[in-house]
Design a protein around this motif. Sequence first.
Motif, mmCIF file in Angstrom:
data_model
loop_
_atom_site.group_PDB
_atom_site.id
_atom_site.type_symbol
_atom_site.label_atom_id
_atom_site.label_comp_id
_atom_site.label_asym_id
_atom_site.label_seq_id
_atom_site.Cartn_x
_atom_site.Cartn_y
_atom_site.Cartn_z
ATOM 1 N N ASP A 124 5.899 16.897 7.435
ATOM 2 C CA ASP A 124 4.836 15.922 7.234
ATOM 3 C C ASP A 124 3.529 16.608 6.851
ATOM 4 O OD1 ASP A 124 6.288 13.606 7.688
ATOM 5 O OD2 ASP A 124 5.974 13.673 9.847
ATOM 6 N N GLN A 125 3.297 17.741 7.425
ATOM 7 C CA GLN A 125 2.042 18.451 7.181
ATOM 8 C C GLN A 125 1.858 18.808 5.714
ATOM 9 O OE1 GLN A 125 0.401 21.433 10.098
ATOM 10 N NE2 GLN A 125 0.999 22.851 8.485
ATOM 11 N N GLY A 126 2.942 19.029 5.027
ATOM 12 C CA GLY A 126 2.859 19.386 3.620
ATOM 13 C C GLY A 126 3.110 18.237 2.670
ATOM 14 N N ASN A 127 3.235 17.032 3.189
ATOM 15 C CA ASN A 127 3.596 15.873 2.379
ATOM 16 C C ASN A 127 2.382 14.971 2.195
ATOM 17 O OD1 ASN A 127 4.680 13.622 1.173
ATOM 18 N ND2 ASN A 127 6.187 13.198 2.779
ATOM 19 N N ALA A 128 1.915 14.837 0.957
ATOM 20 C CA ALA A 128 0.724 14.027 0.682
ATOM 21 C C ALA A 128 0.936 12.560 1.030
ATOM 22 C CB ALA A 128 0.340 14.148 -0.783
ATOM 23 N N GLU A 129 2.175 12.096 1.010
ATOM 24 C CA GLU A 129 2.459 10.691 1.292
ATOM 25 C C GLU A 129 2.600 10.404 2.775
ATOM 26 O OE1 GLU A 129 5.077 8.368 -1.423
ATOM 27 O OE2 GLU A 129 5.700 10.352 -2.106
ATOM 28 N N SER A 130 2.723 11.434 3.589
ATOM 29 C CA SER A 130 2.963 11.209 5.013
ATOM 30 C C SER A 130 1.714 10.660 5.691
ATOM 31 C CB SER A 130 3.375 12.511 5.704
ATOM 32 O OG SER A 130 3.466 12.299 7.105
ATOM 33 N N LEU A 178 -6.620 9.428 16.759
ATOM 34 C CA LEU A 178 -5.166 9.331 16.581
ATOM 35 C C LEU A 178 -4.849 8.716 15.218
ATOM 36 C CD1 LEU A 178 -4.228 8.418 20.257
ATOM 37 C CD2 LEU A 178 -4.243 10.666 19.149
ATOM 38 N N THR A 179 -4.154 7.591 15.170
ATOM 39 C CA THR A 179 -3.768 7.039 13.855
ATOM 40 C C THR A 179 -4.878 6.208 13.222
ATOM 41 O OG1 THR A 179 -2.750 5.115 14.925
ATOM 42 C CG2 THR A 179 -1.322 6.999 14.471
ATOM 43 N N ASN A 180 -5.968 5.969 13.953
ATOM 44 C CA ASN A 180 -7.073 5.161 13.440
ATOM 45 C C ASN A 180 -8.196 6.069 12.935
ATOM 46 O OD1 ASN A 180 -6.145 2.417 14.192
ATOM 47 N ND2 ASN A 180 -6.180 3.291 16.250
ATOM 48 N N LYS A 181 -7.918 6.796 11.845
ATOM 49 C CA LYS A 181 -8.892 7.764 11.361
ATOM 50 C C LYS A 181 -9.011 7.677 9.854
ATOM 51 C CE LYS A 181 -5.002 10.037 10.343
ATOM 52 N NZ LYS A 181 -3.708 9.351 10.381
ATOM 53 N N SER A 182 -10.139 8.178 9.349
ATOM 54 C CA SER A 182 -10.344 8.336 7.918
ATOM 55 C C SER A 182 -10.551 9.810 7.636
ATOM 56 C CB SER A 182 -11.565 7.538 7.448
ATOM 57 O OG SER A 182 -11.353 6.153 7.587
ATOM 58 N N GLY A 183 -10.206 10.225 6.413
ATOM 59 C CA GLY A 183 -10.367 11.630 6.063
ATOM 60 C C GLY A 183 -11.817 12.001 5.891
ATOM 61 N N VAL A 184 -12.540 11.206 5.073
ATOM 62 C CA VAL A 184 -13.987 11.332 4.912
ATOM 63 C C VAL A 184 -14.560 9.935 5.103
ATOM 64 C CG1 VAL A 184 -15.884 11.896 3.357
ATOM 65 C CG2 VAL A 184 -13.788 13.264 3.301
ATOM 66 N N LYS A 190 -8.059 23.144 7.137
ATOM 67 C CA LYS A 190 -7.613 23.243 5.761
ATOM 68 C C LYS A 190 -7.688 21.865 5.125
ATOM 69 C CE LYS A 190 -3.691 24.750 2.893
ATOM 70 N NZ LYS A 190 -4.544 25.633 2.074
ATOM 71 N N ARG A 191 -8.301 21.800 3.922
ATOM 72 C CA ARG A 191 -8.333 20.528 3.199
ATOM 73 C C ARG A 191 -6.931 20.192 2.722
ATOM 74 N NH1 ARG A 191 -12.238 18.695 -1.924
ATOM 75 N NH2 ARG A 191 -10.839 17.086 -2.753
ATOM 76 N N LYS A 192 -6.540 18.951 2.964
ATOM 77 C CA LYS A 192 -5.204 18.504 2.584
ATOM 78 C C LYS A 192 -5.308 17.317 1.634
ATOM 79 C CE LYS A 192 -0.839 16.732 4.462
ATOM 80 N NZ LYS A 192 -0.785 15.511 3.678
ATOM 81 N N LEU A 193 -4.535 17.376 0.571
ATOM 82 C CA LEU A 193 -4.412 16.236 -0.323
ATOM 83 C C LEU A 193 -3.721 15.097 0.412
ATOM 84 C CD1 LEU A 193 -4.398 14.916 -3.215
ATOM 85 C CD2 LEU A 193 -2.142 15.959 -3.497
ATOM 86 N N LYS A 194 -4.341 13.946 0.377
ATOM 87 C CA LYS A 194 -3.792 12.764 1.033
ATOM 88 C C LYS A 194 -3.638 11.675 -0.008
ATOM 89 C CE LYS A 194 -2.824 10.572 4.973
ATOM 90 N NZ LYS A 194 -1.723 10.998 5.849
ATOM 91 N N LYS A 195 -2.490 11.067 -0.057
ATOM 92 C CA LYS A 195 -2.238 10.055 -1.076
ATOM 93 C C LYS A 195 -3.319 8.994 -1.086
ATOM 94 C CE LYS A 195 0.197 6.348 -0.617
ATOM 95 N NZ LYS A 195 1.238 5.312 -0.404
ATOM 96 N N GLY A 196 -3.835 8.768 -2.292
ATOM 97 C CA GLY A 196 -4.795 7.698 -2.472
ATOM 98 C C GLY A 196 -4.140 6.556 -3.214
#
Length: 724
Positions: free
Chosen positions: A427-433, A443-449, A661-667
Motif C-alpha cells: 500500500d505504501q508504494g501504491n498511489a491508488e491505495s 487516522l483515515t480522516n486526513k488530507s495530504g495538504v 517522504k512526499r508520496k504521490l496520491k491519486k487525484g
Amino acid sequence: MKNNIKISVICMAGLLALASCSDGFLEDKKNYDNVNSDIYNYYSGCNGRVNDVYSWCLPFSNDMTWKTPSMGNADIAGQSTEEYSGFSDFVNPDIELSSTSTTNQVPDFFMATQSNIQEAVYGRIRNINDVIEGINGGTLSQEQKNTLLGQCYFFRAWCYYNIVKWYGGVPIVTETQDPLVTSVTPRSSTKASIEFILSDLDKAASLLASKTMSGGWSGDDYGRVTTGTAQALKGRVLLLWASPIFNRTNDEGRWTKAYTVMKQEMDSIKACGYGLYQGSGENAQGYANMFTQSAKNPEAVFVTLYNNITGDGLDNQKNNTWEKGIRPKNAGGSGKNASAMLVDMFPMKDGKIPSGTGTYTKLETSDDAYDTETPFVDRDPRFYRTFTFPGFRWAYNGDYSSAVANNPSDGKNFVLWNYVWYTSLDDQGNAESGNSYGADNLLTNKSGVYVRKKTDDLDANGSPLYTFVAADVKGAAPYYSAAPLLEIRFAEVLLNFAEAACGAGHLDEAVAVLKQIRERVGYTGDCGLQANLSSDQAACMSAILYERQIEFAYEGKRFDDMRRWMLFDGGAQKVAGAPASWTLTGWGGNTCTWLGFKPFNGQRRENMEFRVADKYGVGGTTYDSDPMVKVGVTRPAGVDLRKPITDQVAQLATWYKSNLKRKLKKGDGYNAQHVSEYINFRPNYYLLGLCSGAASANKALPQTIGWADYNKSGSAGTFDPLAE
C-alpha cells in the motif's frame, strides 16, 4: 398586484413568466403575488421587501448551484480547475453531459426546481421586479425610493449576470408578469442581455450615489450594496464581454470600452470607502486578516455578512460554514484537500513560477531551486496563507480534545501533524491505495495538504469570529463562524482593470496594478515581475491571469477565468453545428498558444501526502500506532507565521528530509484497468444548453447551438449566443 398575501410568502416563480405551461399547473397556484400593496407606503415595509431581496440573492458559502457562484469549495467548479483533483462533471472524460436526458444531465443554472418557488432561477427575478413596481407605486419620497430602488437594480443585474455568463442571451423580464400560458419572453441576444445588465448597474450606481459615495454605508446598514459595488460588477461584466468566450475576433473596441469605463469609475469606487486592505504583521498577515473583518472592511466591495449565533434552527442564525469545512478533523472540521498541481504552481519567494511546471511558458521561472520534497520552502507569502503542511501552527480558540479524548489538546497551540503511515509496504508504494493513517488521531480522516485560505487563524486574528462548541450539535458546530464572505474584493476591481488595460494596449498601467497587488503582501522593487511585461501583451496577460489564480485561490474565481479565456483547449476545438463566427480568429486562433499556457485538457491533477520515511516501516490502524511516535522521534516546534519564516521552514525541511517522504496520491481518476485518465472539457461546455427539465418547462425557448433540443426530438440547437 393582488392583495391579502402575507409578507413572508415568496412570490411565484418567474420562470412561469417566460414559459409555456399547463392550465392545470396554473390552477394550483392562483395566489402568486406576495404582499399587500399598502406596505409600499411605509419605509419600513419597503425596506423589509428590499431585505427580502438580499436574503434571496446574496451569495453564500455552500457549494456552487444556480443560487450562488462558487466560493472555493471542491464543487463542480473547484474540481474543474487546478485547485482540487477529482473529475467534476465538466471535465470527466467518461461522461458527456446531455441536454435531452436526466442521465449525465447538463447542470441547470437556468431554471432549477420548477415546483418550488424559492428554488426557481427566475423566481428571484420576479420577486425583484415585484419590489421595484411596488416601491415605484408607493408614496415614499423620491429620495427614499431611489435608495431602495438602487439596491434592487443591482440585484436584478446580479441575477442576470449569473445566468448570462453560462448561457449568453437569456429572456429579459422586467415586469411582474402574471403566470399565463401567453406570457412568453424570448431569449434576447447576448449583446442585448449584457447591455441590460449594464443599464441596471448604471441605474443602481446613480441612485445610490448620494447615500454611499462619502465612504459607503455605516452602522447597521454596513454590508448593503453601494455605487462602488455596482460599478465593480459592471467592470466584471465588461471584462466578460471582452473575453475570448464572447469576443472570438478579439475586437479591441470591447477592451477599450472596458478599460475606459473602469478607469473613469475607479475614483467613484474608492469614494465608497473601498481599497486594498493592508493590515500588518509577518508573512502577509494582513492578507489573511482581510477575510476576518466583521467591521467595515475596505476590501469588501460585495460582501455577505454572517453571525456566530448558535442554536437549533433559530430564525436569526446565519453561520459561515467555511471554517468548519477547512479545519482538520482533529480540530473539529472536515478538511479540504488541495491539489498538488496548484501547490507546485504557486510562485517562489522571488515572485516567479517554479521551474518544471510547464504551465505558463511565457513567464520567467524562478532562480530559486524548488524541492518538491519540501514544497513549503521559499514561497510567495500568500502560499503560507493558502495551504498548511505537517509541522505548521494553525491555532484556534477552543479545545476539541474535550470532545474526542485522543485529539491534540490546547487549540491555542495547535500544530498540524498530518503525515501518514501505511499498514503494508504494498500500500505504501501504491498511489491508488487509501489505506493510510494520519498522525494525531486523524487516522483515515486526513488530507495530504490542507487548504488554509480564508481561515480565522487565532495567531492572525486574536478575536476570532466563531463560537467554538466542542460537542457537535445541529448547525455549523463546532465553528459557528461570523466571518464575512467576500464575493467582490477590491483586489478584483484592480485586476479586472489590469486585464482590461492589457487588452486595450495600456501595458504599463496593467503592470502598475500587478505591483500594487504584490506590494500588499510584502514584495518590493520590481515585485518579481519580468521586464518585458510592459512590451509583450501576451506575456503581460499571462502574468495577470497567473496573478488572479494566486491572489484568488479558493475564492471561486478560477473556473470563470478558465472559461472566459477558453483555457481548456485554447478555443481550438469546434462545436458541432456552429457557424464560422464561432471560430476563434483573435489571439492567433488559440488563446493557450498565445498566452503560453498549457491547455488544461489532456492533463490530470494528483494529490500529495507526506508519509513516514522507509526506515520507520509500517504501522497499525489506531492513533497510538504511529511508527515515529513509537520510536520516540522528536517533532520540531510548529512553524509560527507570526515570526520571520526563512529559518523556521529551513529547519522543518531538514527534519522532513530525515523523517518524511512526499508520496504521490491519486487525484483524478483511473479506469477499470488502473490506467490514468485525463481531463476532457468539451467545447460546447463553454456556453451551456438548457437541460431537459428547463427545456420542457420553457417550450418556446430555442436551444443553444452545440446542444440537442429536448423539445425537437433531439435536433440541433439553433440559438446563437455569439450573434449580435
